[in-house]
Design an enzyme around this catalytic site. Structure first.
Site, PDB file in Angstrom:
ATOM      1  N   ILE A   1      38.786  45.171  49.277  1.00 37.40           N
ATOM      2  CA  ILE A   1      38.450  45.972  50.463  1.00 37.40           C
ATOM      3  C   ILE A   1      37.420  45.252  51.315  1.00 37.40           C
ATOM      4  CG2 ILE A   1      37.344  48.113  51.237  1.00 37.40           C
ATOM      5  CD1 ILE A   1      38.751  49.517  48.883  1.00 37.40           C
TER       6      ILE A   1
ATOM      7  N   LYS B   1      38.987  42.703  53.400  1.00 37.08           N
ATOM      8  CA  LYS B   1      39.728  43.271  54.534  1.00 37.08           C
ATOM      9  C   LYS B   1      38.774  43.674  55.660  1.00 37.08           C
ATOM     10  CE  LYS B   1      43.501  44.827  51.607  1.00 37.08           C
ATOM     11  NZ  LYS B   1      44.260  45.915  50.988  1.00 37.08           N
TER      12      LYS B   1
ATOM     13  N   GLN C   1      43.769  52.438  49.441  1.00 42.59           N
ATOM     14  CA  GLN C   1      43.729  51.329  48.486  1.00 42.59           C
ATOM     15  C   GLN C   1      44.148  51.819  47.102  1.00 42.59           C
ATOM     16  OE1 GLN C   1      43.053  48.244  49.582  1.00 42.59           O
ATOM     17  NE2 GLN C   1      43.053  47.169  47.632  1.00 42.59           N
TER      18      GLN C   1
ATOM     19  N   ASP D   1      50.208  49.658  55.641  1.00 45.65           N
ATOM     20  CA  ASP D   1      50.530  49.093  54.327  1.00 45.65           C
ATOM     21  C   ASP D   1      52.046  49.077  54.105  1.00 45.65           C
ATOM     22  OD1 ASP D   1      48.779  48.033  52.487  1.00 45.65           O
ATOM     23  OD2 ASP D   1      48.040  49.972  51.768  1.00 45.65           O
TER      24      ASP D   1
ATOM     25  N   SER E   1      60.927  43.662  33.693  1.00 43.53           N
ATOM     26  CA  SER E   1      60.556  43.510  32.278  1.00 43.53           C
ATOM     27  C   SER E   1      61.754  43.611  31.329  1.00 43.53           C
ATOM     28  CB  SER E   1      59.486  44.527  31.893  1.00 43.53           C
ATOM     29  OG  SER E   1      60.011  45.822  31.972  1.00 43.53           O
TER      30      SER E   1
ATOM     31  N   PRO F   1      43.376  31.013  43.204  1.00 49.48           N
ATOM     32  CA  PRO F   1      43.299  31.756  44.467  1.00 49.48           C
ATOM     33  C   PRO F   1      43.665  30.861  45.664  1.00 49.48           C
ATOM     34  CG  PRO F   1      41.103  31.128  43.748  1.00 49.48           C
ATOM     35  CD  PRO F   1      42.048  30.656  42.676  1.00 49.48           C
ATOM     36  N   GLY F   2      43.612  31.484  46.839  1.00 45.70           N
ATOM     37  CA  GLY F   2      43.829  30.714  48.076  1.00 45.70           C
ATOM     38  C   GLY F   2      45.280  30.634  48.516  1.00 45.70           C
ATOM     39  N   GLY F   3      46.140  31.479  47.927  1.00 42.99           N
ATOM     40  CA  GLY F   3      47.557  31.477  48.320  1.00 42.99           C
ATOM     41  C   GLY F   3      47.939  32.780  48.986  1.00 42.99           C
ATOM     42  N   VAL F   4      48.602  33.640  48.212  1.00 42.98           N
ATOM     43  CA  VAL F   4      49.123  34.899  48.763  1.00 42.98           C
ATOM     44  C   VAL F   4      47.996  35.880  49.131  1.00 42.98           C
ATOM     45  CG1 VAL F   4      50.568  36.907  48.229  1.00 42.98           C
ATOM     46  CG2 VAL F   4      51.318  34.620  47.534  1.00 42.98           C
ATOM     47  N   GLY F   5      46.905  35.914  48.352  1.00 39.78           N
ATOM     48  CA  GLY F   5      45.821  36.886  48.576  1.00 39.78           C
ATOM     49  C   GLY F   5      45.323  36.901  50.018  1.00 39.78           C
TER      50      GLY F   5
HETATM   51  P1  NAP Z   1      53.116  46.200  38.779  1.00 43.52           P
HETATM   52  O1  NAP Z   1      53.216  47.444  39.582  1.00 43.52           O
HETATM   53  O2  NAP Z   1      52.522  46.247  37.432  1.00 43.52           O
HETATM   54  O3  NAP Z   1      54.596  45.610  38.675  1.00 43.52           O
HETATM   55  C1  NAP Z   1      54.863  44.494  37.894  1.00 43.52           C
HETATM   56  C2  NAP Z   1      56.345  44.211  37.918  1.00 43.52           C
HETATM   57  O4  NAP Z   1      56.574  43.066  37.112  1.00 43.52           O
HETATM   58  C3  NAP Z   1      57.194  45.342  37.334  1.00 43.52           C
HETATM   59  O5  NAP Z   1      58.366  45.507  38.086  1.00 43.52           O
HETATM   60  C4  NAP Z   1      57.505  44.854  35.927  1.00 43.52           C
HETATM   61  O6  NAP Z   1      58.780  45.279  35.439  1.00 43.52           O
HETATM   62  C5  NAP Z   1      57.542  43.343  36.127  1.00 43.52           C
HETATM   63  N1  NAP Z   1      57.198  42.651  34.893  1.00 43.52           N
HETATM   64  C6  NAP Z   1      56.132  42.857  34.094  1.00 43.52           C
HETATM   65  N2  NAP Z   1      56.180  42.061  33.021  1.00 43.52           N
HETATM   66  C7  NAP Z   1      57.296  41.321  33.144  1.00 43.52           C
HETATM   67  C8  NAP Z   1      57.918  40.334  32.349  1.00 43.52           C
HETATM   68  N3  NAP Z   1      57.374  39.925  31.200  1.00 43.52           N
HETATM   69  N4  NAP Z   1      59.073  39.800  32.782  1.00 43.52           N
HETATM   70  C9  NAP Z   1      59.629  40.187  33.933  1.00 43.52           C
HETATM   71  N5  NAP Z   1      59.097  41.133  34.745  1.00 43.52           N
HETATM   72  C10 NAP Z   1      57.960  41.692  34.350  1.00 43.52           C
HETATM   73  O7  NAP Z   1      52.318  45.079  39.566  1.00 43.52           O
HETATM   74  P2  NAP Z   1      52.222  44.763  41.151  1.00 43.52           P
HETATM   75  O8  NAP Z   1      51.324  45.726  41.805  1.00 43.52           O
HETATM   76  O9  NAP Z   1      53.569  44.541  41.697  1.00 43.52           O
HETATM   77  O10 NAP Z   1      51.436  43.367  41.096  1.00 43.52           O
HETATM   78  C11 NAP Z   1      51.987  42.229  40.480  1.00 43.52           C
HETATM   79  C12 NAP Z   1      50.957  41.111  40.487  1.00 43.52           C
HETATM   80  O11 NAP Z   1      50.671  40.768  41.823  1.00 43.52           O
HETATM   81  C13 NAP Z   1      49.612  41.469  39.867  1.00 43.52           C
HETATM   82  O12 NAP Z   1      49.042  40.307  39.289  1.00 43.52           O
HETATM   83  C14 NAP Z   1      48.779  41.900  41.044  1.00 43.52           C
HETATM   84  O13 NAP Z   1      47.382  41.739  40.826  1.00 43.52           O
HETATM   85  C15 NAP Z   1      49.280  40.941  42.076  1.00 43.52           C
HETATM   86  N6  NAP Z   1      49.150  41.389  43.462  1.00 43.52           N
HETATM   87  C16 NAP Z   1      48.630  40.483  44.293  1.00 43.52           C
HETATM   88  C17 NAP Z   1      48.534  40.779  45.626  1.00 43.52           C
HETATM   89  C18 NAP Z   1      48.013  39.732  46.524  1.00 43.52           C
HETATM   90  O14 NAP Z   1      47.711  40.007  47.658  1.00 43.52           O
HETATM   91  N7  NAP Z   1      47.912  38.494  46.075  1.00 43.52           N
HETATM   92  C19 NAP Z   1      48.932  42.030  46.105  1.00 43.52           C
HETATM   93  C20 NAP Z   1      49.457  42.956  45.214  1.00 43.52           C
HETATM   94  C21 NAP Z   1      49.569  42.608  43.882  1.00 43.52           C
HETATM   95  P3  NAP Z   1      59.144  46.834  35.185  1.00 43.52           P
HETATM   96  O15 NAP Z   1      59.436  47.382  36.538  1.00 43.52           O
HETATM   97  O16 NAP Z   1      60.334  46.776  34.319  1.00 43.52           O
HETATM   98  O17 NAP Z   1      57.936  47.432  34.539  1.00 43.52           O
HETATM   99  N1  LUD Z   2      46.449  48.719  47.616  1.00 43.61           N
HETATM  100  C1  LUD Z   2      46.572  46.350  47.919  1.00 43.61           C
HETATM  101  N2  LUD Z   2      45.808  47.270  45.882  1.00 43.61           N
HETATM  102  C2  LUD Z   2      45.657  45.975  45.267  1.00 43.61           C
HETATM  103  N3  LUD Z   2      42.512  37.378  46.933  1.00 43.61           N
HETATM  104  C3  LUD Z   2      45.549  44.146  47.922  1.00 43.61           C
HETATM  105  C4  LUD Z   2      44.685  41.930  47.259  1.00 43.61           C
HETATM  106  C5  LUD Z   2      43.308  40.502  48.640  1.00 43.61           C
HETATM  107  N4  LUD Z   2      47.196  50.115  49.291  1.00 43.61           N
HETATM  108  C6  LUD Z   2      46.993  48.892  48.817  1.00 43.61           C
HETATM  109  O1  LUD Z   2      45.094  44.196  49.069  1.00 43.61           O
HETATM  110  O2  LUD Z   2      47.580  45.572  49.882  1.00 43.61           O
HETATM  111  C7  LUD Z   2      47.190  46.528  49.186  1.00 43.61           C
HETATM  112  N5  LUD Z   2      47.369  47.819  49.599  1.00 43.61           N
HETATM  113  N6  LUD Z   2      46.306  45.105  47.376  1.00 43.61           N
HETATM  114  N7  LUD Z   2      45.375  43.141  47.021  1.00 43.61           N
HETATM  115  C8  LUD Z   2      45.963  43.505  45.755  1.00 43.61           C
HETATM  116  C9  LUD Z   2      46.500  44.895  45.947  1.00 43.61           C
HETATM  117  C10 LUD Z   2      46.255  47.461  47.136  1.00 43.61           C
HETATM  118  C11 LUD Z   2      44.674  40.948  46.283  1.00 43.61           C
HETATM  119  C12 LUD Z   2      43.984  39.748  46.487  1.00 43.61           C
HETATM  120  C13 LUD Z   2      43.307  39.528  47.666  1.00 43.61           C
HETATM  121  C14 LUD Z   2      44.001  41.679  48.442  1.00 43.61           C
HETATM  122  C15 LUD Z   2      42.558  38.259  47.908  1.00 43.61           C
HETATM  123  O3  LUD Z   2      41.992  38.077  48.967  1.00 43.61           O
HETATM  124  C16 LUD Z   2      41.797  36.139  47.003  1.00 43.61           C
HETATM  125  C17 LUD Z   2      42.764  34.984  46.714  1.00 43.61           C
HETATM  126  O4  LUD Z   2      43.830  35.220  46.114  1.00 43.61           O
HETATM  127  O5  LUD Z   2      42.418  33.857  47.091  1.00 43.61           O
HETATM  128  C18 LUD Z   2      40.627  36.145  46.012  1.00 43.61           C
HETATM  129  C19 LUD Z   2      41.053  36.396  44.578  1.00 43.61           C
HETATM  130  C20 LUD Z   2      39.869  36.422  43.600  1.00 43.61           C
HETATM  131  O6  LUD Z   2      39.720  37.438  42.895  1.00 43.61           O
HETATM  132  O7  LUD Z   2      39.138  35.454  43.556  1.00 43.61           O
END
Ligand code: NAP
Ligand code: LUD
Length: 341
Positions: free
Chosen positions: A78, A81, A139, A164, A236, A311-315
């Site tokens: 947050i 953001k 969030q 969102d 999964s 870090p530094g990619g999708v986040g």
């Molecule tokens: P989530 O709601 O827990 O969903 C995870 C998904 O992955 C589910 O569909 C699950 O399958 C599947 N999965 C879990 N274990 C698996 C395995 N061993 N093999 C194949 N599929 C598997 O998580 P999410 O919110 O989508 O987040 C996923 C990851 O992205 C997390 O690390 C989260 O922190 C990260 N994330 C990053 C950002 C960003 O901005 N970088 C934003 C959002 C999330 P089932 O449906 O069968 O349970």
């Molecule tokens: N909820 C999100 N929950 C968690 N990483 C984010 C996120 C920035 N409603 C709602 O913002 O879009 C959302 N909407 N989410 N997330 C995860 C998810 C939410 C995750 C990572 C980052 C937002 C981010 O900036 C940096 C990076 O990847 O370089 C720093 C990562 C670190 O911890 O060092």
């Protein structure tokens, strides 16, 4: 112009395959997000001049434990953001280096973890009705002691303010391919932008998505599909994950499993986008932990053509796309008010 893709010195992404090891080109989310934020800053400045000081406005609603000095993941995301939008240093305890502020008026609304579902819904309704706010996100996850139906909560956000893209109206439009008439969830939208930066076209490619969540996997599937990829979504219960991954020209991983995807699974030259944010113990760090993705980077970058770091990619792109959706929402608001009056 800033180059978003960085080739390691002396080694090309597609040359040297075979006898010599090649290393993937890194797609920098930090650089790509900076480009987006610079563009948005200009757009917001133009709006301000054209519409007498008008500013896009965003509300970030959080349900959490009130704690001074609290710095869990949600607070970190947050504050990133709020910082990207505009100066809002209240309660922001971490130090950011080079943050480009866009000029969006961002407000952080915190409800205590004792808030009931009705109280959360009431807060959402009051923001929905507030004509000066153009974007509202709740969030996730909701850190609450009460049972709150998060589906009900995300669907309570007015579709016109749902920057969102998580409400069923926006998700439904995306699933039907109405890409220009909805808000696309920020993480998948950021992933697509990173894929675009590689110059690899999506149309006609075989894309594999790991994960089917509402925030990452499912909308990523839809977005790739309507950009004309042939898409396989794994989860999964997928029995043959390594084989599925091996077919991917474009691989997007959002599973929440630290370093699950091994380099040996990856197709030579593939575009690998890693959404995973996993904290693993690391005694060499002062914090005692470090962040890794869902892809085992050190082995995957020996096979991929392009790869995002963590870090530094999708986040950072998730944050930039939230800003993009907020500016777009404000522009739509201005268009609606012009046509009404
Ligand atoms: P989530 O709601 O827990 O969903 C995870 C998904 O992955 C589910 O569909 C699950 O399958 C599947 N999965 C879990 N274990 C698996 C395995 N061993 N093999 C194949 N599929 C598997 O998580 P999410 O919110 O989508 O987040 C996923 C990851 O992205 C997390 O690390 C989260 O922190 C990260 N994330 C990053 C950002 C960003 O901005 N970088 C934003 C959002 C999330 P089932 O449906 O069968 O349970
Ligand atoms: N909820 C999100 N929950 C968690 N990483 C984010 C996120 C920035 N409603 C709602 O913002 O879009 C959302 N909407 N989410 N997330 C995860 C998810 C939410 C995750 C990572 C980052 C937002 C981010 O900036 C940096 C990076 O990847 O370089 C720093 C990562 C670190 O911890 O060092």
């Amino acid at each position: 112009m800033l180059s978003v893709v960085a080739r390691p010195l002396g080694l090309g992404a597609s040359c040297c395959r075979g006898s010599r090891r090649a290393i993937a080109t890194v797609i920098s989310g930090n650089k790509a997000s900076k480009l987006v934020r610079e563009r948005l800053k200009e757009e917001v400045e133009k709006m301000k001049v054209q519409f007498c000081g008008f500013r896009p406005s965003l509300v970030v609603l959080q349900v959490c434990v009130f704690q001074v000095g609290d710095r869990d993941d949600s607070n970190l995301y947050i504050s990133t953001k709020l910082k990207a939008a505009a100066e809002e240093i209240n309660r922001v305890l971490c130090c950011f280096g080079d943050v480009l502020q866009i000029g969006i008026d961002a407000k952080h609304v915190r409800l205590p973890n004792s808030a009931t579902q009705d109280e959360v819904l009431h807060s959402i309704m009051s923001v929905n009705e507030n004509q000066t706010v153009h974007g509202l996100i709740v969030q996730l996850p909701l850190d609450t002691v009460n049972h709150i139906n998060s589906e009900l909560v995300t669907n309570a956000v007015s579709p016109e303010k749902d920057v969102d893209g998580l409400s069923c109206i926006n998700a439904g439009k995306l699933s039907r391919g109405d890409l220009n008439d909805c808000f696309i969830p920020c993480t998948p939208n950021g992933c697509l932008e990173l894929i675009r930066q590689t110059g690899v076209s999506v149309a006609g490619k075989h894309a594999v998505v790991i994960g089917r969540s509402k925030i990452v996997g499912a909308p990523m599937h839809d977005l790739l599909l309507w950009n004309h990829a042939t898409v396989t979504t794994c989860h999964s219960k997928t029995p043959d994950l390594p084989e599925q991954v091996g077919r991917a020209d474009i691989l997007v991983v959002g599973a929440g499993r630290a370093e699950m995807v091994r380099g040996g699974w990856v197709k030579e030259g593939a575009v690998v986008i890693d959404c995973g944010i996993n904290y693993v113990p690391d005694e060499t760090r002062a914090s005692g932990k470090r962040v890794v993705g869902d892809v085992h980077y050190a082995s995957a970058n020996q096979r991929a053509g392009f790869i995002t770091p963590v870090p530094g990619g999708v986040g950072p792109m998730t944050v930039a796309m939230l800003m993009e959706n907020t500016v777009q929402s404000a522009q739509r608001f201005l268009l609606r008010s012009q046509s009404h009056g």
